[in-house]
Design a protein around this motif. Structure first.
Motif, mmCIF file in Angstrom:
data_model
loop_
_atom_site.group_PDB
_atom_site.id
_atom_site.type_symbol
_atom_site.label_atom_id
_atom_site.label_comp_id
_atom_site.label_asym_id
_atom_site.label_seq_id
_atom_site.Cartn_x
_atom_site.Cartn_y
_atom_site.Cartn_z
ATOM 1 N N ALA A 174 23.348 -27.269 46.663
ATOM 2 C CA ALA A 174 22.846 -28.347 47.531
ATOM 3 C C ALA A 174 21.338 -28.516 47.360
ATOM 4 O O ALA A 174 20.830 -29.632 47.183
ATOM 5 C CB ALA A 174 23.182 -28.033 48.991
ATOM 6 N N GLU A 231 13.619 -20.350 48.113
ATOM 7 C CA GLU A 231 14.893 -19.615 48.165
ATOM 8 C C GLU A 231 14.596 -18.177 48.596
ATOM 9 O O GLU A 231 13.719 -17.538 48.042
ATOM 10 C CB GLU A 231 15.560 -19.668 46.782
ATOM 11 C CG GLU A 231 16.642 -18.646 46.532
ATOM 12 C CD GLU A 231 17.773 -18.673 47.559
ATOM 13 O OE1 GLU A 231 18.302 -19.761 47.838
ATOM 14 O OE2 GLU A 231 18.116 -17.580 48.091
ATOM 15 N N THR A 279 26.628 -18.901 48.458
ATOM 16 C CA THR A 279 28.041 -19.103 48.109
ATOM 17 C C THR A 279 28.202 -19.528 46.657
ATOM 18 O O THR A 279 29.194 -19.215 46.007
ATOM 19 C CB THR A 279 28.657 -20.183 49.029
ATOM 20 O OG1 THR A 279 28.816 -19.636 50.334
ATOM 21 C CG2 THR A 279 30.015 -20.633 48.546
ATOM 22 N N THR A 280 27.205 -20.219 46.147
ATOM 23 C CA THR A 280 27.412 -20.933 44.885
ATOM 24 C C THR A 280 27.842 -20.029 43.731
ATOM 25 O O THR A 280 28.699 -20.415 42.925
ATOM 26 C CB THR A 280 26.129 -21.715 44.533
ATOM 27 O OG1 THR A 280 25.873 -22.642 45.600
ATOM 28 C CG2 THR A 280 26.275 -22.475 43.233
ATOM 29 N N GLN A 302 35.482 -26.047 40.876
ATOM 30 C CA GLN A 302 36.247 -27.194 40.372
ATOM 31 C C GLN A 302 35.474 -28.471 40.673
ATOM 32 O O GLN A 302 34.818 -28.580 41.711
ATOM 33 C CB GLN A 302 37.606 -27.245 41.064
ATOM 34 C CG GLN A 302 38.421 -25.988 40.806
ATOM 35 C CD GLN A 302 39.462 -25.766 41.882
ATOM 36 O OE1 GLN A 302 40.613 -26.060 41.697
ATOM 37 N NE2 GLN A 302 39.045 -25.243 43.014
ATOM 38 N N VAL A 362 12.281 -18.400 54.174
ATOM 39 C CA VAL A 362 11.630 -19.211 55.210
ATOM 40 C C VAL A 362 11.848 -18.501 56.533
ATOM 41 O O VAL A 362 12.971 -18.117 56.876
ATOM 42 C CB VAL A 362 12.232 -20.635 55.233
ATOM 43 C CG1 VAL A 362 11.703 -21.425 56.420
ATOM 44 C CG2 VAL A 362 11.919 -21.354 53.935
ATOM 45 N N LEU A 415 28.986 -28.023 53.172
ATOM 46 C CA LEU A 415 29.684 -28.391 51.932
ATOM 47 C C LEU A 415 30.824 -27.412 51.701
ATOM 48 O O LEU A 415 30.591 -26.221 51.538
ATOM 49 C CB LEU A 415 28.726 -28.350 50.740
ATOM 50 C CG LEU A 415 27.849 -29.577 50.505
ATOM 51 C CD1 LEU A 415 26.792 -29.698 51.576
ATOM 52 C CD2 LEU A 415 27.189 -29.506 49.145
ATOM 53 N N ALA A 441 33.174 -28.216 49.279
ATOM 54 C CA ALA A 441 33.460 -28.379 47.851
ATOM 55 C C ALA A 441 32.146 -28.746 47.175
ATOM 56 O O ALA A 441 32.046 -29.703 46.421
ATOM 57 C CB ALA A 441 34.518 -29.451 47.633
ATOM 58 N N GLY A 442 31.155 -27.925 47.497
ATOM 59 C CA GLY A 442 29.777 -28.297 47.182
ATOM 60 C C GLY A 442 29.433 -28.286 45.711
ATOM 61 O O GLY A 442 28.523 -29.007 45.290
ATOM 62 N N GLY A 454 31.383 -29.208 43.136
ATOM 63 C CA GLY A 454 31.808 -30.490 42.579
ATOM 64 C C GLY A 454 31.034 -31.658 43.154
ATOM 65 O O GLY A 454 30.593 -32.547 42.435
HETATM 66 C C1 LIG Z 1 35.843 -18.623 47.116
HETATM 67 C C2 LIG Z 1 35.225 -19.986 47.044
HETATM 68 C C3 LIG Z 1 35.698 -20.919 46.142
HETATM 69 C C4 LIG Z 1 35.123 -22.177 46.065
HETATM 70 N N1 LIG Z 1 35.594 -23.076 45.161
HETATM 71 C C5 LIG Z 1 35.007 -24.291 45.042
HETATM 72 C C6 LIG Z 1 35.433 -25.213 44.057
HETATM 73 O O1 LIG Z 1 36.383 -24.962 43.337
HETATM 74 N N2 LIG Z 1 34.766 -26.383 43.944
HETATM 75 C C7 LIG Z 1 33.724 -26.693 44.747
HETATM 76 O O2 LIG Z 1 33.147 -27.759 44.601
HETATM 77 N N3 LIG Z 1 33.324 -25.845 45.698
HETATM 78 C C8 LIG Z 1 33.916 -24.660 45.870
HETATM 79 N N4 LIG Z 1 33.518 -23.788 46.817
HETATM 80 C C9 LIG Z 1 32.470 -24.227 47.746
HETATM 81 C C10 LIG Z 1 31.117 -24.212 47.106
HETATM 82 O O3 LIG Z 1 30.940 -23.035 46.377
HETATM 83 C C11 LIG Z 1 30.063 -24.396 48.168
HETATM 84 O O4 LIG Z 1 30.331 -25.606 48.850
HETATM 85 C C12 LIG Z 1 28.678 -24.467 47.598
HETATM 86 O O5 LIG Z 1 28.431 -23.404 46.724
HETATM 87 C C13 LIG Z 1 27.669 -24.459 48.724
HETATM 88 O O6 LIG Z 1 26.396 -24.573 48.171
HETATM 89 P P1 LIG Z 1 25.121 -24.557 49.096
HETATM 90 O O7 LIG Z 1 23.968 -24.807 48.234
HETATM 91 O O8 LIG Z 1 25.351 -25.453 50.247
HETATM 92 O O9 LIG Z 1 25.084 -23.092 49.722
HETATM 93 P P2 LIG Z 1 24.638 -21.707 49.075
HETATM 94 O O10 LIG Z 1 25.120 -21.574 47.690
HETATM 95 O O11 LIG Z 1 25.055 -20.654 50.019
HETATM 96 O O12 LIG Z 1 23.077 -21.828 49.015
HETATM 97 C C14 LIG Z 1 22.265 -21.734 50.163
HETATM 98 C C15 LIG Z 1 21.019 -21.026 49.764
HETATM 99 O O13 LIG Z 1 20.092 -21.069 50.843
HETATM 100 C C16 LIG Z 1 19.362 -19.875 50.822
HETATM 101 N N5 LIG Z 1 18.761 -19.656 52.128
HETATM 102 C C17 LIG Z 1 19.400 -19.491 53.303
HETATM 103 N N6 LIG Z 1 18.495 -19.259 54.281
HETATM 104 C C18 LIG Z 1 17.279 -19.321 53.713
HETATM 105 C C19 LIG Z 1 15.966 -19.153 54.211
HETATM 106 N N7 LIG Z 1 15.714 -18.865 55.497
HETATM 107 N N8 LIG Z 1 14.936 -19.277 53.348
HETATM 108 C C20 LIG Z 1 15.140 -19.569 52.056
HETATM 109 N N9 LIG Z 1 16.372 -19.700 51.528
HETATM 110 C C21 LIG Z 1 17.429 -19.590 52.352
HETATM 111 C C22 LIG Z 1 20.427 -18.833 50.496
HETATM 112 O O14 LIG Z 1 19.873 -17.641 50.021
HETATM 113 C C23 LIG Z 1 21.271 -19.567 49.468
HETATM 114 O O15 LIG Z 1 20.885 -19.281 48.153
HETATM 115 C C24 LIG Z 1 34.055 -22.504 46.910
HETATM 116 C C25 LIG Z 1 33.574 -21.566 47.818
HETATM 117 C C26 LIG Z 1 34.154 -20.313 47.893
HETATM 118 C C27 LIG Z 1 33.634 -19.331 48.874
#
Ligand SMILES: Cc1cc2nc3c(=O)[nH]c(=O)nc-3n(C[C@H](O)[C@H](O)[C@H](O)COP(=O)(O)OP(=O)(O)OC[C@H]3O[C@@H](n4cnc5c(N)ncnc54)[C@H](O)[C@@H]3O)c2cc1C
Length: 806
Positions: A15, A35, A43-44, A50, A175, A348, A350-351, A353
């Motif tokens: 994201a 970060e 989670t990523t 997918q 942060v 998110l 399905a974040g 994709g």
């Molecule tokens: C088992 C599993 C399978 C999945 N399969 C799929 C799939 O097939 N296709 C798909 O599209 N999605 C899938 N997803 C969902 C997808 O992985 C997530 O929607 C996506 O990775 C979320 O991304 P994000 O950037 O929102 O969150 P994150 O990847 O969690 O990133 C958030 C970031 O913010 C940082 N952060 C938090 N607090 C602070 C702070 N105070 N200061 C600085 N940094 C901070 C964290 O360290 C982290 O790195 C799956 C998820 C899981 C768990």
């Protein structure tokens, strides 16, 4: 580390990385991502990753198309190639005709976005995916561009491109706090120092509410544990001459894709678990939850039955990680309600994709104020005061349990209900009400004809057809009563209210006391932002009324435009008042029986407002109509609602009054040419394209969006909203359905319903301008069949508004 920049994005998952990259693409290069650990350590990193093109609205399909195009381009970058299995194809399975209908509708909708899904039968599913059995299978939806990507490489590629464009990425920089300054800019406090910036973005993944708390916000996002496993090599896959397509199964709640020479299978079990609701260990970094395959045995059985090869292979890895969910399953991407210069891209599920597309639409909103598509389906302001932690968790569980089972039209699932009610809710329930949920409110949908009446949800007309016809007939021939709760109502007071409204609204704003008018608010691109009923009350205050869902959206828009020197005060009355609508030719008689005032046409004509008492209950009555019949909106404080209701019910007996619901209103408003906000009133179109030219007054002086509207008017209009009469009796045209001519898509339906008073299947659609001069051979694709459609030049029911004025 910089101490000053334009925007700080918090979080380095997909994201945050996508937002950062797209900000640079939209022209903001003085931007920073912070970060707390390493990129993708939330989670990523462990995502199944997918990347599908499938979505249930055009906005979702469009943003996913953007992801796919961007990821393909990144994968082909010879300087930094990434692993992307592009276009393996994917199938969503179905074992009911209703699901197949849904797929037909989604295919029709996607075609308007240039995306060609295919609805295929069971044999074709098995031909394309040789590992599956066709037992208990009707067919599926084929998404030709489905695939999967390496999520860590994807984020690194986006960060790399962002850096090249001037952005900076600070890892190991948690942060710790956020401070908003008097000028609405922000200070982002980190363990490595402060950064001042104009705009902050919460992209904190499952730590969304830790970041939210730093600005005093509780986001309606909760995390669910989610598991998949990876199998050993499967000989049939190793020996196949193509990669296996992806599978998503609403019959047994799993997905499956090829991973190396084996499979990755993920589960949405019924006994699912929320995660992190009472706080998250600060050391949960690059981490997983404990495996628990026992929890998914119910789903496993279905997956084994569909893919017998799974039974003959070993599992070598199980992954269980937190995944974020919201109240309706769609993420929250856009401005944070009640805050200035603060945005989020959270919730998110399905974040990986979708992330490419969400970051794109968010960056457009931050830089230009609006995105290229109407983003209401992902707008954080769509949830209002009801979005508590507990409700979010209940809806997240329900959504997880139904991951691939899309909502049918008019389906309102049971978790977290009732959330918002009025004193009338149990009374209406005792009358046999079936309720719809509108912004958390239980709103009367229709009255069930028998106590055990059950609606079969689907995309075709069903057993409610005659029920709705009956309610419409009552309103047309006698008088009906309904409750409209949660209608957004803002009281405006102060010296400058009308000048302020004149600047916000693109048309005439009535200043006369006792008058009611309809107005449209534009954004800074000259397109439609909101629709409001403006009522000038005798005490000098003004009531601004708009759709229930617009509560936070309109409030924030209005507040952000009050100038320092202006005397305009805003108070929301939404939760304190409710509307009782009295509609039909006998409505004046009923009103006159419960109120001593003179309700004659001469004393109280159309578009008037007046305080009164209904029986003994104080009320504010407006002579406005959404049904097209003579009607009164009786606004009553909730404390007096039951008293007013009893008085009206009693008086109505002599006139054959019956209750009616929103479904009947939906049918009647289609016959009248009336529009719904966020169905037909969209940020993608201006008032001319939407057929609202009579509400524009360019010569009245300046208003928001005027210059841009003039420029749009002078350029050639792209689209026009039209009324279509469709030669189909089995189903309405659903929002998104494609309008076709000579084999090409020439328009998209925004609303459709049967008009019971005119006996016609009606739809509104935005069509290419060329259709206005030649509509020969026009058809609408309803559930895979092309039905002939004709353009109607005026609303079909009482186009001269004689009845509402009667
Ligand atoms: C088992 C599993 C399978 C999945 N399969 C799929 C799939 O097939 N296709 C798909 O599209 N999605 C899938 N997803 C969902 C997808 O992985 C997530 O929607 C996506 O990775 C979320 O991304 P994000 O950037 O929102 O969150 P994150 O990847 O969690 O990133 C958030 C970031 O913010 C940082 N952060 C938090 N607090 C602070 C702070 N105070 N200061 C600085 N940094 C901070 C964290 O360290 C982290 O790195 C799956 C998820 C899981 C768990």
């Amino acid at each position: 580390m910089k101490t000053q920049c334009k925007a700080v994005v918090i979080g380095g998952g997909i994201a945050g990385c996508s937002t950062l990259y797209h900000l640079t693409q939209e022209g903001w290069t003085d931007v920073v991502l912070v970060e707390r650990n390493e990129l993708t350590s939330g989670t990523t990193w462990h995502s199944a990753a997918q990347v599908t093109n499938f979505g249930m609205t055009q906005t979702m399909v469009g943003l996913k198309s953007h992801s796919i195009a961007l990821y393909k381009e990144l994968a082909e970058d010879t300087d930094y190639p990434i692993n992307y299995h592009y276009a393996d194809g994917g199938i969503r399975l179905a074992n009911t005709e209703a699901q197949m209908d849904g797929y037909r509708q989604f295919a029709s909708m996607a075609r308007g976005m240039g995306v060609e899904f295919e609805v295929i039968d069971a044999a074709e599913c098995a031909r394309r995916h040789p590992l599956i059995s066709t037992d208990n299978l009707l067919g599926g939806l084929w998404d030709p561009l489905d695939g999967d990507i390496d999520p860590a490489q994807l984020c690194q590629a986006l960060a790399r491109r962002s850096r090249k464009a001037g952005a900076e990425v600070y890892r190991d920089t948690p942060v710790t706090g956020l401070t908003q300054k008097r000028d609405d800019s922000w200070i982002v406090h980190t363990e490595n120092g402060d950064i001042s910036c104009e705009v902050v973005v919460n992209a904190g993944g499952y730590r969304v509410n830790e970041v939210g708390a730093m600005m005093g916000v509780q986001h309606p996002v909760t995390s669910m544990e989610h598991q998949y496993f990876l199998t050993e090599e499967i000989p049939a896959i190793r020996d196949a001459d193509h990669r296996m397509p992806l599978l998503r199964c609403p019959i047994s709640d799993y997905y499956c894709r090829q991973e190396k020479q084996g499979l990755l299978v993920g589960f949405y079990e019924q006994s699912c678990k929320t995660w992190g609701m009472d706080g998250i260990d600060p050391n949960f970094v690059n981490a997983l939850c404990p495996d628990d395959l026992d929890r998914v045995t119910d789903v496993l059985e279905g997956a084994f039955a569909r893919m017998p090869a799974l039974m003959e292979t070993g599992i070598h890895t199980v992954v269980n990680g937190p995944i974020t969910y919201t109240i309706d399953g769609a993420p929250l991407v856009g401005p944070i309600p009640g805050k200035r210069n603060a945005y989020c891209i959270i919730g998110l599920r399905a974040g990986v994709g979708e992330g490419g597309g969400h970051g794109w639409l968010l960056a457009q909103q931050i830089v230009h104020g609006e995105a290229c598509y109407d983003t209401w389906v992902i707008d954080p302001r769509r949830f209002t005061g009801h979005a508590t932690v507990e409700l979010t968790a209940l809806k997240a569980i329900e959504d997880y349990q139904n991951e691939f089972r899309f909502h049918f039209p008019h389906e309102h699932r049971p978790a977290g209900r009732p959330m918002k009610t009025t004193p009338l809710t149990p009374v209406l329930a005792a009358e046999g009400a079936s309720f719809a949920v509108v912004n958390g409110w239980e709103r009367l949908d229709y009255i069930k004809p028998t106590a055990d009446f059950q609606e079969t949800h689907g995309f075709r007309f069903n057993e409610t057809f005659d029920v709705i016809a009956g309610e419409v007939a009552t309103v047309q021939n006698a008088v009906g009563l309904t409750e409209v709760n949660g209608f957004n109502r803002i009281e405006l007071t102060g010296r400058d209210v009308h000048d302020f409204l004149d600047r916000m609204i693109c048309g005439h704003v009535t200043r006369k006391t006792g008058r009611v008018g309809l107005g449209y608010l534009l954004n800074h691109h000259g397109c439609l932002k909101s629709e409001a009923t403006i009522a000038n009350l005798p005490d000098g205050s003004v009531w601004y009324g708009s759709a229930a869902a617009s509560e936070f959206h309109d409030r924030d828009w209005l507040i952000s435009h009050i100038r320092d020197e202006e005397d305009v005060r805003i108070k929301t009355l939404t939760n304190d008042w409710t509307i009782l609508v009295l509609a039909g030719p006998k409505s004046r008689d009923v009103l006159s029986a419960v109120s001593r005032d003179d309700w004659s046409k001469e004393a109280f004509p159309w578009l008037r407002v007046r305080p009164t008492t209904i029986g003994i209950a104080p009320a504010m009555v407006m002579s406005v109509s959404f049904s097209g019949e003579l009607a009164y909106e009786i606004q009553v404080p909730n404390a007096h609602l039951y008293a007013a209701y009893l008085a009206l019910r009693q008086a109505g007996e002599a006139h054959g009054m019956r209750l009616f619901g929103t479904r009947a209103v939906e049918s009647m408003r289609m016959e009248k040419g009336y529009l719904h906000w966020k169905a037909d009133i969209l940020t993608e179109f201006d008032p001319y394209e939407t057929g609202l030219e009579r509400f524009v007054k360019l010569n009245k002086g300046d208003f928001i969006g005027r210059t841009e509207l003039i420029a749009r008017k002078e350029a050639e209009e792209r689209k026009k909203r039209v009324i279509l009469r469709i030669d189909a009796r089995n189903a309405p045209a659903h929002a998104g359905a494609s309008v076709m001519q000579n084999g090409f898509v020439v328009g998209t339906v925004t609303s459709g319903d049967w008009g019971h008073r005119v006996g016609a299947n009606l739809a509104y659609a935005f069509v290419d301008r060329s259709v206005l001069s030649n509509s020969d051979g026009l058809t609408v694709d309803i559930l895979g069949t092309a039905f002939a459609a004709v353009l109607e030049t005026t609303p079909l029911y009482d186009p001269d508004n004689l009845l509402v004025r009667s």
